[in-house]
Design a protein around this motif. Structure first.
Motif, PDB file in Angstrom:
ATOM      1  N   VAL A 196      19.540   1.481   9.764  1.00  0.00           N
ATOM      2  CA  VAL A 196      19.538   2.580   8.903  1.00  0.00           C
ATOM      3  C   VAL A 196      17.598   2.759   8.099  1.00  0.00           C
ATOM      4  O   VAL A 196      17.390   4.410   7.895  1.00  0.00           O
ATOM      5  CB  VAL A 196      20.029   2.167   7.365  1.00  0.00           C
ATOM      6  CG1 VAL A 196      19.031   2.712   6.212  1.00  0.00           C
ATOM      7  CG2 VAL A 196      21.753   2.156   7.771  1.00  0.00           C
ATOM      8  N   ILE A 197      16.953   2.167   8.522  1.00  0.00           N
ATOM      9  CA  ILE A 197      15.611   1.905   7.863  1.00  0.00           C
ATOM     10  C   ILE A 197      15.191   2.848   9.630  1.00  0.00           C
ATOM     11  O   ILE A 197      13.968   4.092   8.722  1.00  0.00           O
ATOM     12  CB  ILE A 197      15.060   0.529   8.116  1.00  0.00           C
ATOM     13  CG1 ILE A 197      15.516   0.128   6.242  1.00  0.00           C
ATOM     14  CG2 ILE A 197      13.124   0.994   8.210  1.00  0.00           C
ATOM     15  CD1 ILE A 197      14.590  -1.273   6.594  1.00  0.00           C
ATOM     16  N   LEU A 247       7.677   6.846   3.439  1.00  0.00           N
ATOM     17  CA  LEU A 247       7.028   5.370   3.234  1.00  0.00           C
ATOM     18  C   LEU A 247       8.412   4.526   1.991  1.00  0.00           C
ATOM     19  O   LEU A 247       7.837   3.399   2.561  1.00  0.00           O
ATOM     20  CB  LEU A 247       6.163   6.165   2.046  1.00  0.00           C
ATOM     21  CG  LEU A 247       5.034   6.832   3.096  1.00  0.00           C
ATOM     22  CD1 LEU A 247       4.299   7.759   1.797  1.00  0.00           C
ATOM     23  CD2 LEU A 247       4.112   6.536   3.755  1.00  0.00           C
ATOM     24  N   HIS A 248       9.440   4.879   1.926  1.00  0.00           N
ATOM     25  CA  HIS A 248       9.807   3.919   0.462  1.00  0.00           C
ATOM     26  C   HIS A 248      10.883   3.215   1.857  1.00  0.00           C
ATOM     27  O   HIS A 248      10.908   1.638   1.930  1.00  0.00           O
ATOM     28  CB  HIS A 248      11.114   4.688  -0.071  1.00  0.00           C
ATOM     29  CG  HIS A 248      11.096   3.528  -1.099  1.00  0.00           C
ATOM     30  ND1 HIS A 248      11.205   3.911  -2.073  1.00  0.00           N
ATOM     31  CD2 HIS A 248      11.932   2.269  -1.034  1.00  0.00           C
ATOM     32  CE1 HIS A 248      12.164   3.169  -2.866  1.00  0.00           C
ATOM     33  NE2 HIS A 248      12.015   2.489  -2.385  1.00  0.00           N
ATOM     34  N   ALA A 249      11.160   3.687   2.936  1.00  0.00           N
ATOM     35  CA  ALA A 249      12.181   3.041   3.869  1.00  0.00           C
ATOM     36  C   ALA A 249      10.928   1.701   4.810  1.00  0.00           C
ATOM     37  O   ALA A 249      11.306   0.748   5.367  1.00  0.00           O
ATOM     38  CB  ALA A 249      12.607   3.783   5.075  1.00  0.00           C
ATOM     39  N   HIS A 250       9.656   2.825   5.008  1.00  0.00           N
ATOM     40  CA  HIS A 250       8.487   1.785   5.451  1.00  0.00           C
ATOM     41  C   HIS A 250       8.035   0.312   4.434  1.00  0.00           C
ATOM     42  O   HIS A 250       8.478  -0.982   5.447  1.00  0.00           O
ATOM     43  CB  HIS A 250       7.307   2.494   5.551  1.00  0.00           C
ATOM     44  CG  HIS A 250       6.092   1.539   6.760  1.00  0.00           C
ATOM     45  ND1 HIS A 250       5.179   1.324   5.830  1.00  0.00           N
ATOM     46  CD2 HIS A 250       6.698   0.987   7.855  1.00  0.00           C
ATOM     47  CE1 HIS A 250       4.270   0.368   6.827  1.00  0.00           C
ATOM     48  NE2 HIS A 250       4.937   0.701   7.929  1.00  0.00           N
ATOM     49  N   ARG A 251       7.737   1.005   3.159  1.00  0.00           N
ATOM     50  CA  ARG A 251       7.804  -0.687   2.545  1.00  0.00           C
ATOM     51  C   ARG A 251       8.882  -1.241   2.321  1.00  0.00           C
ATOM     52  O   ARG A 251       8.353  -2.720   2.005  1.00  0.00           O
ATOM     53  CB  ARG A 251       7.534   0.086   1.474  1.00  0.00           C
ATOM     54  CG  ARG A 251       6.517   0.842   1.038  1.00  0.00           C
ATOM     55  CD  ARG A 251       6.320   0.620  -0.338  1.00  0.00           C
ATOM     56  NE  ARG A 251       6.620   1.663  -1.639  1.00  0.00           N
ATOM     57  CZ  ARG A 251       6.768   2.814  -1.150  1.00  0.00           C
ATOM     58  NH1 ARG A 251       5.456   3.228  -1.158  1.00  0.00           N
ATOM     59  NH2 ARG A 251       8.094   3.414  -2.386  1.00  0.00           N
ATOM     60  N   THR A 252      10.577  -1.145   2.966  1.00  0.00           N
ATOM     61  CA  THR A 252      11.731  -1.564   2.877  1.00  0.00           C
ATOM     62  C   THR A 252      11.573  -2.978   3.881  1.00  0.00           C
ATOM     63  O   THR A 252      11.810  -4.038   4.046  1.00  0.00           O
ATOM     64  CB  THR A 252      12.803  -1.256   2.172  1.00  0.00           C
ATOM     65  OG1 THR A 252      12.313  -0.573   2.041  1.00  0.00           O
ATOM     66  CG2 THR A 252      13.967  -1.714   2.335  1.00  0.00           C
ATOM     67  N   SER A 253      11.223  -2.072   4.989  1.00  0.00           N
ATOM     68  CA  SER A 253      10.771  -3.091   6.425  1.00  0.00           C
ATOM     69  C   SER A 253       9.600  -4.026   6.216  1.00  0.00           C
ATOM     70  O   SER A 253      10.611  -4.743   6.799  1.00  0.00           O
ATOM     71  CB  SER A 253      10.642  -1.760   6.902  1.00  0.00           C
ATOM     72  OG  SER A 253       9.508  -2.641   8.386  1.00  0.00           O
ATOM     73  N   ARG A 254       9.411  -3.802   5.692  1.00  0.00           N
ATOM     74  CA  ARG A 254       7.501  -4.979   5.139  1.00  0.00           C
ATOM     75  C   ARG A 254       8.381  -5.879   4.236  1.00  0.00           C
ATOM     76  O   ARG A 254       8.346  -7.491   5.004  1.00  0.00           O
ATOM     77  CB  ARG A 254       6.470  -4.096   4.897  1.00  0.00           C
ATOM     78  CG  ARG A 254       5.381  -4.832   4.684  1.00  0.00           C
ATOM     79  CD  ARG A 254       3.664  -4.476   4.089  1.00  0.00           C
ATOM     80  NE  ARG A 254       4.762  -4.561   2.311  1.00  0.00           N
ATOM     81  CZ  ARG A 254       3.702  -2.615   1.897  1.00  0.00           C
ATOM     82  NH1 ARG A 254       3.149  -2.410   2.536  1.00  0.00           N
ATOM     83  NH2 ARG A 254       4.380  -2.943   0.492  1.00  0.00           N
ATOM     84  N   LEU A 286       6.890  -3.981  12.609  1.00  0.00           N
ATOM     85  CA  LEU A 286       5.336  -3.578  13.227  1.00  0.00           C
ATOM     86  C   LEU A 286       6.183  -2.413  14.432  1.00  0.00           C
ATOM     87  O   LEU A 286       5.247  -1.205  14.773  1.00  0.00           O
ATOM     88  CB  LEU A 286       4.839  -4.216  14.270  1.00  0.00           C
ATOM     89  CG  LEU A 286       4.277  -4.892  13.406  1.00  0.00           C
ATOM     90  CD1 LEU A 286       3.152  -6.751  14.735  1.00  0.00           C
ATOM     91  CD2 LEU A 286       2.779  -4.718  12.601  1.00  0.00           C
ATOM     92  N   LEU A 287       7.300  -2.319  15.015  1.00  0.00           N
ATOM     93  CA  LEU A 287       7.986  -1.068  15.268  1.00  0.00           C
ATOM     94  C   LEU A 287       8.275  -0.129  14.586  1.00  0.00           C
ATOM     95  O   LEU A 287       7.399   1.166  15.214  1.00  0.00           O
ATOM     96  CB  LEU A 287       9.093  -1.782  16.318  1.00  0.00           C
ATOM     97  CG  LEU A 287       9.312  -2.318  17.780  1.00  0.00           C
ATOM     98  CD1 LEU A 287      10.463  -3.215  17.819  1.00  0.00           C
ATOM     99  CD2 LEU A 287       8.967  -1.799  18.805  1.00  0.00           C
ATOM    100  N   HIS A 288       8.882  -0.154  13.351  1.00  0.00           N
ATOM    101  CA  HIS A 288       9.211   0.932  12.664  1.00  0.00           C
ATOM    102  C   HIS A 288       8.256   1.262  11.502  1.00  0.00           C
ATOM    103  O   HIS A 288       7.568   2.606  12.266  1.00  0.00           O
ATOM    104  CB  HIS A 288       9.933   0.420  11.295  1.00  0.00           C
ATOM    105  CG  HIS A 288      10.948   0.157  11.295  1.00  0.00           C
ATOM    106  ND1 HIS A 288      11.904  -1.126  10.877  1.00  0.00           N
ATOM    107  CD2 HIS A 288      12.482   0.695  11.557  1.00  0.00           C
ATOM    108  CE1 HIS A 288      13.156  -1.210  11.859  1.00  0.00           C
ATOM    109  NE2 HIS A 288      13.204   0.200  12.084  1.00  0.00           N
TER     110      HIS A 288
END
Length: 514
Positions: free
Chosen positions: A388-389, A402-409, A418-420
């Protein structure tokens, strides 16, 4: 055979892995004029520079072309006219050899310069010799080049001209080559040729990425083959399909049977909730046929959608009603009425579904709830979350990405995050690209080095500067990729790579420590 002393100078350049440029050739030719046998010296320099062997016996057609060339050596205008109008021999190596042999006979410096320009067009300096297969004028001088040959603006222009060639095989060959170029313009040119039916290529990959940059209005223009557009759409991300929904819907409603099938398949790749928002107002007005596009796709329950399903059943359209799948919350459907005051808290599966198919605000809330419910420091092992991310990193709204990237972190392990992050190196927003560069370089994530090096040629100065600073942080790990880029870069852009490489290696050529 003993070569003139100017020939070893060119060979020495190649032995040092240097690419000879026009200035090197001009200096070698000027020195050749001081030789005792000027004609022999000039001929040897040109044959070495352009990789032309000693001439074999020329065919009748090639010999006739040589004879016709010589009168055109009197003036620059005569040579230009001859180049435009004279028929070409089929073997370009013979043509190149004829130009080399004609060079000493040209007394005018302007004519000599034009001859060298012509030779360079046939065989760029520093590129491996190849055999061209042409039947017409200059636009037909391009076929598949030797792998690894340095790119140039002239080569790109010739390849793009070949997209208009009469031979379908040559058009497709040029299109396959242009898809390997990093700039967006060649890919757009190939996409246009593909959508107009001039070239046949497998759908997907670079073509789909180019399609994502085209305005929907252009895809409905004259000459565009709608079925080819529809065939590419499933290779886009779900959110990249959203702007194309009205166009695809029109083709599905009014196109022939084959196009309707392709358009329906493409529409089903769009997020279900977004597609439903486009269709349900018309379905409420009685356009029941549109339900075929939503059949079997889970949708969030609402009073309007429940009313549509009840109406279908009341009219005896049970098959259509069963196809409208409404998710009204966890548990069986229909549910018992919840106690007064009870608050429905969506489960994980529902949150993931909202994140994948909801609007921007629904996505934000779903991601925030998932992050809130993530306890402890261990990464979340659910592959569905990673998927999903990954999809949301291609969402058209920058805030969602950006919200998806923060959720990934917050929720995923370091390699997955890092892949994301590396995905955002291709983001359309320069600020997001810069953020991704900083994250990857401070993490010293070496798999990102080739992508970072490619960003040194980005059109936005801030992105180029951020990539340069990031590569300096990466230290010696960036040196091999930078050296490779220097060898492949166009001469006018080579300094973008050498500047960073020089700062990394220092004066002694050894990589600086990180």
């Amino acid at each position: 055979m003993t070569h003139p002393q100017h020939v070893p100078a060119l060979r020495l350049l190649r032995a040092c892995d240097a690419v000879p440029v026009r200035g090197d050739l001009d200096r070698a030719l000027a020195a050749a004029r001081l030789d005792d046998d000027v004609q022999k010296a000039e001929n040897a320099v040109l044959r070495e520079a352009f990789g032309v062997p000693e001439p074999p016996t020329a065919g009748e057609e090639a010999e006739a072309w040589r004879s016709a060339l010589r009168p055109a050596l009197r003036t620059s205008r005569a040579l230009e006219e001859f180049r435009r109008r004279a028929p070409y021999p089929p073997d370009s190596r013979q043509r190149l050899g004829a130009l080399v042999d004609a060079y000493p006979d040209a007394g005018d410096d302007g004519v000599r310069a034009l001859l060298v320009d012509w030779m360079t067009g046939l065989q760029p300096l520093g590129a491996p010799p190849w055999t061209l297969s042409e039947t017409g004028g200059p636009a037909s001088e391009v076929v598949r080049d030797a792998p690894g040959r340095p790119r140039s603006a002239e080569r790109r222009t010739r390849l793009m001209d070949t997209l208009e060639a009469p031979d379908p095989g040559r058009r497709s060959g040029a299109a396959r080559e242009l898809l390997d170029w990093p700039e967006p313009e060649p890919a757009r040119a190939v996409l246009d040729a593909y959508l107009r039916g001039r070239v046949d290529l497998p759908s997907g990959g670079c073509l789909a990425r180019a399609l994502a940059t085209v305005a929907p209005a252009e895809l409905g223009g004259e000459g565009i083959v709608p079925a080819r557009v529809a065939r590419l759409v499933p290779h886009l991300g779900p959110w990249e399909t959203v702007p194309l929904i009205p166009l695809l819907l029109g083709w599905w409603e009014h196109g022939p049977a084959g196009l309707r099938t392709e358009a329906a398949h493409a529409l089903r790749t769009a997020p279900a909730e977004v597609l439903a928002d486009h269709l349900l107002p018309r379905i409420e007005a009685g356009a029941w046929g549109l339900l075929d596009l939503l059949a079997g796709r889970p949708l969030l329950g609402s009073s309007d959608r429940t009313r549509i399903r009840d109406r279908l059943r009341a009219e005896g359209r049970d098959g259509l009603a069963e196809g409208l799948v409404l998710d009204e919350g966890p548990g069986s459907v229909p549910r018992t009425t919840a106690p007064t005051g009870a608050v429905h808290r969506p489960g994980r599966a529902e949150l993931l579904r909202l994140a994948r198919t909801g609007g921007p605000e629904q996505i934000r809330r779903a991601l925030s709830r998932l992050a809130e419910e993530h306890t402890g420091r261990a990464p979340d092992p659910d592959p569905a979350l990673k998927q999903v991310i990954g999809e949301l990193l291609a969402h058209p709204r920058p805030k969602v990405r950006l919200h998806a990237h923060r959720t990934s972190r917050t929720m995923l392990d370091r390699p997955a995050h890092l892949l994301h992050t590396a995905v955002l190196l291709d983001d359309s927003q320069p600020d997001i690209r810069r953020m991704a560069i900083r994250t990857l370089c401070h993490a010293a994530w070496e798999p990102a080095v080739p992508a970072l090096v490619s960003l040194l040629d980005h059109t936005h100065p801030a992105v180029r500067g951020e990539a340069a600073e990031g590569l300096l942080l990466m230290g010696g790990a960036a040196v091999p990729a930078l050296r490779h880029a220097v060898g492949q870069a166009r001469p006018d852009r080579r300094s973008r790579y050498t500047g960073v490489l020089d700062r990394l290696t220092g004066s002694d050529g050894a990589p600086s420590p990180r």
